[in-house]
Design an enzyme around this catalytic site. Structure first.
Site, PDB file in Angstrom:
ATOM      1  N   LEU A 156       0.904  -1.216   0.040  1.00 54.76           N
ATOM      2  CA  LEU A 156      -0.126  -0.035  -0.023  1.00 54.76           C
ATOM      3  C   LEU A 156       1.005   1.264   0.076  1.00 54.76           C
ATOM      4  CD1 LEU A 156      -3.050  -0.926   2.488  1.00 54.76           C
ATOM      5  CD2 LEU A 156      -3.037  -0.904  -0.161  1.00 54.76           C
ATOM      6  N   ARG A 157       2.060   0.936   0.069  1.00 57.93           N
ATOM      7  CA  ARG A 157       3.122   2.275   0.140  1.00 57.93           C
ATOM      8  C   ARG A 157       2.906   3.379   1.140  1.00 57.93           C
ATOM      9  NH1 ARG A 157       6.362  -0.883  -2.574  1.00 57.93           N
ATOM     10  NH2 ARG A 157       6.335  -0.890  -4.813  1.00 57.93           N
ATOM     11  N   HIS A 205       9.427 -13.869   1.848  1.00 54.54           N
ATOM     12  CA  HIS A 205      10.379 -13.412   0.338  1.00 54.54           C
ATOM     13  C   HIS A 205      11.375 -14.392   0.495  1.00 54.54           C
ATOM     14  CE1 HIS A 205      11.296 -10.313  -2.595  1.00 54.54           C
ATOM     15  NE2 HIS A 205      12.393 -11.108  -2.498  1.00 54.54           N
ATOM     16  N   ASP A 232       0.739  -9.392  -5.115  1.00 55.48           N
ATOM     17  CA  ASP A 232       2.073  -8.748  -5.010  1.00 55.48           C
ATOM     18  C   ASP A 232       1.747  -7.231  -5.579  1.00 55.48           C
ATOM     19  OD1 ASP A 232       4.454  -7.901  -4.143  1.00 55.48           O
ATOM     20  OD2 ASP A 232       5.688  -9.456  -5.498  1.00 55.48           O
ATOM     21  N   HIS A 290       4.112   1.934  -8.561  1.00 55.96           N
ATOM     22  CA  HIS A 290       5.047   2.675  -8.797  1.00 55.96           C
ATOM     23  C   HIS A 290       4.810   3.773  -9.701  1.00 55.96           C
ATOM     24  CE1 HIS A 290       8.280   0.330  -6.871  1.00 55.96           C
ATOM     25  NE2 HIS A 290       7.619  -0.878  -7.484  1.00 55.96           N
TER      26      HIS A 290
END
Length: 425
Positions: free
Chosen positions: A64-65, A179, A305, A309
């Site tokens: 979600l940044r 990850h 995922d 950007h």
């Protein structure tokens, strides 16, 4: 008293193996009746003939940044995109700025998410600052509301730290989601290492970078007899290792993403950074192995995922960050590339995208149980549409399925009993 009646839908609930044509009645936002014929003269009626009503999707891998990178996405816009894709619950990853490594940051996210169009669950960082040097206060993160642990965006480099987190998580009621990557092997790589990377003269990331990470975390899970969830599986060898581990009784679950079962590294010939992600798009053999893993139960869930950007960041192929957005296209991609070719049934797809991830995370989702706030998606499984990034609902446009004709269109999303998305509005 507000009543909403969905008439003549195909009701598909993998949690109860329900598959029938019938009605759904919501009263004050809660599911009161699922199936059969419902009479409610004072209800708002939606004719759902030809559509599927299913539990809201659960996306267990979302960036979600927020905080720190809100020019790419934020909690509210990310959840708006989720609603447009039928996602009513999501797990947000910790590679924000600051990283989600304190109770204060966990609470910030949950407070802001209380106004969002989806339920937001938090994966807090395993190590401080995602630096693989010092374990976070995992109990405090759990107390603040985190449900999972991950350093996603990076692996936990030091095996001892990873083992400690994996041992602590079950007692806290949390899931470690990993990850898997060997950073020495992947260093400098821009795409899958193979024929296409050599043709382009571009540094590659070998399958072994993912496979070494997968092997280590399976070994830790087996040695300490604790669960591990493997993120974004893309490699045929990782699929094989997970399959073998499950046969031995290792407590391992795994997810993949739509781009890994539908696309290959051949797309990188165009040098379009929207097709760069980590792990990278791989070969046709890997793609087919991922599909087989979905079909035989080796891979338990489909997540996106979702990694927004800005267009400026993605403009330079060699310098762009990895990642693509995917919540608005995930259901359609699954229908287009798995259900239509006869590789999975629609019920199997919905289990992978709702019931199974909810079970892995132990969250109240992935079901059409009555007498609880409704989380459901209504979609047309036959409607075709072309993905136009400019018409998507999040902030970013790096859509991996851009320009593609997909089948399956979300028409209505209800989250917590509230209509949060209606197609065309």
């Amino acid at each position: 008293m507000e009543k909403l009646l969905l008439r003549h839908a195909r009701i598909l609930d993998p949690s109860s193996d329900l598959d029938q044509i019938g009605d759904l009645l919501l009263v004050d936002g809660s599911l009161q009746q699922v199936g059969g014929t419902v009479e409610a003269s004072d209800a708002q009626v939606i004719d759902a003939s030809g559509m599927v009503a299913a539990p809201g999707l659960v996306d267990m891998h979302v960036h979600l940044r927020d905080p720190g990178f809100t020019e790419k996405e934020d909690i509210l816009t990310g959840c708006r995109a989720a609603a447009a894709g039928g996602v009513t619950s999501l797990l947000c990853m910790p590679n924000t700025k600051p990283a989600i490594d304190t109770p204060e940051t966990v609470r910030y996210i949950l407070d802001k998410a209380s106004q969002a169009d989806a339920h937001v669950y938090v994966a807090a960082a395993i190590t401080k600052g995602l630096q693989s040097e010092e374990l976070d206060d995992l109990a405090a993160l759990r107390e603040a509301g985190a449900v999972a642990l991950s350093d996603d965006g990076r692996p936990v480099v030091h095996s001892r730290l990873m083992a400690r987190a994996m041992q602590a998580a079950p007692e806290l009621g949390m899931r470690v989601v990993s990850h898997c990557e060997d950073l020495d092997l992947s260093k400098g790589g821009l795409m899958n290492e193979g024929a296409v990377s050599r043709e382009l003269g571009v540094p590659g990331v070998p399958n072994a970078a993912e496979d070494c990470g997968t092997a280590r975390d399976i070994a830790l899970a087996e040695a300490y007899q604790v669960p591990i969830h493997i993120c974004h599986v893309s490699s045929r060898t990782s699929v094989a290792m997970i399959r073998d581990a499950k046969r031995r009784g290792v407590q391992v679950t795994a997810e993949t993403a739509p781009h890994y079962f539908s696309l290959t590294d051949a797309l990188l010939r165009a040098r379009d950074a929207d097709f760069r992600m980590s792990p990278p798009l791989r070969t046709e053999a890997d793609r087919l192995a991922v599909i087989e893993g979905l079909r035989d139960g080796t891979i338990d869930a489909i997540a996106t995922d979702h990694a927004p950007h800005t267009p400026q960041e993605k403009a330079d192929f060699s310098k762009a960050p990895n990642g693509s957005i995917g919540m608005e296209t995930s259901l359609a991609a699954g229908i287009t590339y798995l259900v239509k070719p006869g590789l999975l049934t629609l019920r199997e797809l919905l289990r992978l995208m709702s019931t199974a991830p909810a079970k892995i995370l132990k969250i109240p989702a992935g079901t059409l149980e009555t007498s609880r706030p409704a989380d459901l998606v209504l979609f047309d499984p036959e409607e075709q549409w072309t993905v136009d990034p400019e018409k998507l609902h999040g902030k970013s446009r790096n859509a991996v399925f851009k320009g593609r004709l997909l089948t399956g269109r979300v028409k209505l999303t209800i989250c917590g009993g509230k209509i949060v998305y209606r197609d065309g509005e």
